[in-house]
Write a protein that holds these residues in place. Structure first.
Motif, PDB file in Angstrom:
ATOM      1  N   ALA A  87       9.039  56.748  53.867  1.00 52.64           N
ATOM      2  CA  ALA A  87       7.912  57.148  52.610  1.00 52.64           C
ATOM      3  C   ALA A  87       7.219  55.833  52.214  1.00 52.64           C
ATOM      4  O   ALA A  87       6.068  55.946  52.125  1.00 52.64           O
ATOM      5  CB  ALA A  87       9.129  57.387  51.451  1.00 52.64           C
ATOM      6  N   VAL A  88       8.044  54.826  52.498  1.00 53.21           N
ATOM      7  CA  VAL A  88       7.204  53.221  52.214  1.00 53.21           C
ATOM      8  C   VAL A  88       6.166  53.275  53.382  1.00 53.21           C
ATOM      9  O   VAL A  88       5.013  52.949  52.896  1.00 53.21           O
ATOM     10  CB  VAL A  88       8.116  52.205  52.335  1.00 53.21           C
ATOM     11  CG1 VAL A  88       7.392  50.919  52.226  1.00 53.21           C
ATOM     12  CG2 VAL A  88       9.026  52.233  51.113  1.00 53.21           C
ATOM     13  N   GLY A  89       6.476  53.555  54.545  1.00 57.81           N
ATOM     14  CA  GLY A  89       5.306  53.593  55.747  1.00 57.81           C
ATOM     15  C   GLY A  89       4.259  54.322  55.292  1.00 57.81           C
ATOM     16  O   GLY A  89       2.841  53.959  55.496  1.00 57.81           O
ATOM     17  N   VAL A 145       2.469  62.155  48.550  1.00 55.41           N
ATOM     18  CA  VAL A 145       1.908  61.589  49.634  1.00 55.41           C
ATOM     19  C   VAL A 145       2.815  61.638  50.880  1.00 55.41           C
ATOM     20  O   VAL A 145       4.063  61.227  50.575  1.00 55.41           O
ATOM     21  CB  VAL A 145       1.537  60.016  49.566  1.00 55.41           C
ATOM     22  CG1 VAL A 145       0.874  59.521  50.600  1.00 55.41           C
ATOM     23  CG2 VAL A 145       0.249  59.979  48.618  1.00 55.41           C
ATOM     24  N   GLY A 146       2.530  61.858  52.092  1.00 56.36           N
ATOM     25  CA  GLY A 146       3.417  62.156  53.173  1.00 56.36           C
ATOM     26  C   GLY A 146       2.653  62.221  54.439  1.00 56.36           C
ATOM     27  O   GLY A 146       1.448  62.627  54.434  1.00 56.36           O
ATOM     28  N   HIS A 147       3.441  61.648  55.397  1.00 52.07           N
ATOM     29  CA  HIS A 147       2.859  61.890  56.863  1.00 52.07           C
ATOM     30  C   HIS A 147       3.278  63.314  57.590  1.00 52.07           C
ATOM     31  O   HIS A 147       4.205  63.576  57.523  1.00 52.07           O
ATOM     32  CB  HIS A 147       3.385  60.719  57.634  1.00 52.07           C
ATOM     33  CG  HIS A 147       2.369  60.541  58.888  1.00 52.07           C
ATOM     34  ND1 HIS A 147       1.171  60.150  59.013  1.00 52.07           N
ATOM     35  CD2 HIS A 147       2.478  61.061  60.142  1.00 52.07           C
ATOM     36  CE1 HIS A 147       0.610  60.082  59.938  1.00 52.07           C
ATOM     37  NE2 HIS A 147       1.343  60.534  61.006  1.00 52.07           N
ATOM     38  N   ASN A 148       2.227  64.024  57.830  1.00 53.49           N
ATOM     39  CA  ASN A 148       2.545  65.585  58.039  1.00 53.49           C
ATOM     40  C   ASN A 148       3.272  66.234  56.839  1.00 53.49           C
ATOM     41  O   ASN A 148       4.264  66.801  57.027  1.00 53.49           O
ATOM     42  CB  ASN A 148       3.170  65.675  59.280  1.00 53.49           C
ATOM     43  CG  ASN A 148       2.829  67.059  59.897  1.00 53.49           C
ATOM     44  OD1 ASN A 148       2.164  67.839  59.507  1.00 53.49           O
ATOM     45  ND2 ASN A 148       3.735  67.189  61.135  1.00 53.49           N
ATOM     46  N   VAL A 149       2.536  66.002  55.913  1.00 50.50           N
ATOM     47  CA  VAL A 149       3.603  66.258  54.416  1.00 50.50           C
ATOM     48  C   VAL A 149       3.893  67.577  54.351  1.00 50.50           C
ATOM     49  O   VAL A 149       4.728  67.923  53.556  1.00 50.50           O
ATOM     50  CB  VAL A 149       2.498  65.715  53.184  1.00 50.50           C
ATOM     51  CG1 VAL A 149       1.225  66.687  52.924  1.00 50.50           C
ATOM     52  CG2 VAL A 149       3.432  65.608  51.927  1.00 50.50           C
ATOM     53  N   ASP A 191       9.510  61.029  51.652  1.00 52.52           N
ATOM     54  CA  ASP A 191       9.882  61.569  53.053  1.00 52.52           C
ATOM     55  C   ASP A 191      11.317  62.161  53.097  1.00 52.52           C
ATOM     56  O   ASP A 191      12.334  61.638  52.105  1.00 52.52           O
ATOM     57  CB  ASP A 191       9.926  60.330  53.992  1.00 52.52           C
ATOM     58  CG  ASP A 191      10.438  60.956  55.311  1.00 52.52           C
ATOM     59  OD1 ASP A 191       9.325  61.334  56.053  1.00 52.52           O
ATOM     60  OD2 ASP A 191      11.464  60.718  55.927  1.00 52.52           O
ATOM     61  N   LEU A 192      11.407  63.187  53.899  1.00 51.55           N
ATOM     62  CA  LEU A 192      12.837  63.989  53.833  1.00 51.55           C
ATOM     63  C   LEU A 192      13.349  63.809  55.338  1.00 51.55           C
ATOM     64  O   LEU A 192      12.503  64.017  56.255  1.00 51.55           O
ATOM     65  CB  LEU A 192      12.882  65.493  53.134  1.00 51.55           C
ATOM     66  CG  LEU A 192      12.153  65.957  51.793  1.00 51.55           C
ATOM     67  CD1 LEU A 192      12.197  67.278  51.679  1.00 51.55           C
ATOM     68  CD2 LEU A 192      13.209  65.232  50.832  1.00 51.55           C
ATOM     69  N   GLU A 193      14.552  63.621  55.333  1.00 48.03           N
ATOM     70  CA  GLU A 193      15.153  63.823  56.564  1.00 48.03           C
ATOM     71  C   GLU A 193      15.889  65.056  56.572  1.00 48.03           C
ATOM     72  O   GLU A 193      16.664  65.278  55.608  1.00 48.03           O
ATOM     73  CB  GLU A 193      16.100  62.650  57.197  1.00 48.03           C
ATOM     74  CG  GLU A 193      15.359  61.349  57.122  1.00 48.03           C
ATOM     75  CD  GLU A 193      14.240  61.368  58.078  1.00 48.03           C
ATOM     76  OE1 GLU A 193      14.380  62.010  59.296  1.00 48.03           O
ATOM     77  OE2 GLU A 193      13.167  60.745  57.997  1.00 48.03           O
TER      78      GLU A 193
END
Length: 209
Positions: free
Chosen positions: A166-168, A96-100, A15-17
């Motif tokens: 990322a863990v999520g 792996v990502g959410h809306n990667v 995950d990136l912010e």
């Protein structure tokens, strides 16, 4: 290798912010969280996260990540100091990502030398499992599966920070796969067919997984 169980693939939750898509080509990475998956679960012993100094002041906006103030960002390493760590962890892996695609767009913009093997999208997989429901955001899906408290316990953080998200995403992947018929026997190829998204031009020259 493609016919092996998905749990043995080199999957890395990311995950990136960022400073926001309104910055377009000037969007900056403000924080990164990377968590390898081992046997389908986040390997917290090998996790990595870092705040990133964007080299400029970032205006506060309603969607700004909690805690990423200009004072905090100003004390963080610059991206060129962090990028070798990112490359070492992401090159050749399946991200792996959410809306990667959102994370990949920003990562490839700022770090064009990073070359993952493929992208796996938990949002795409969630839509396959749940259809067109209200359970679309990462936080909503984690709450649905009762995983939000576990993410907080594992990370000591909060939603919309890179390591937490990322863990999520890593935990959500396993929860969604368990909903699939024969999910316990899902292969690398099957996962990519259901949840893979394009890397763009890079996908044409890299091996899958």
């Amino acid at each position: 290798m493609h016919d092996q169980p998905w749990t043995v693939a080199p999957l890395v939750a990311l995950d990136l912010e960022g400073s926001g898509s309104q910055d377009r080509e000037h969007e900056a990475i403000l924080e990164v969280g990377i968590v390898p998956l081992a046997d389908g679960r986040p390997d917290m012993q090998s996790a990595y996260d870092s705040v990133v100094n964007p080299g400029r002041r970032i205006p506060r906006r309603p969607w700004s990540s909690p805690g990423l103030t200009n004072d905090v960002l100003g004390l963080a390493p610059r991206l060129d100091a962090v990028e070798p760590e990112l490359a070492g962890r992401l090159n050749g892996a399946a991200i792996v990502g959410h809306n990667v695609n959102v994370d990949w767009r920003l990562l490839s913009l700022r770090c064009p030398g990073i070359h993952p093997a493929s992208l796996i999208d938990t949002l795409k997989l969630a839509r396959l499992v749940h259809g067109n429901t209200q359970h679309r955001s990462l936080t909503a899906l984690l709450a649905y599966y009762g995983l939000d408290d576990e993410v907080t316990k594992l990370t000591g953080g909060q939603p919309h920070r890179a390591l937490w998200d990322a863990v999520g995403a890593g935990l959500l992947l396993g929860a969604l796969i368990r909903e699939l018929p024969h999910g316990d026997s899902l292969t690398v190829t099957g996962l990519r067919n259901m949840a893979g998204v394009s890397l763009g031009d890079a996908e044409q020259t890299l091996p899958l997984f």
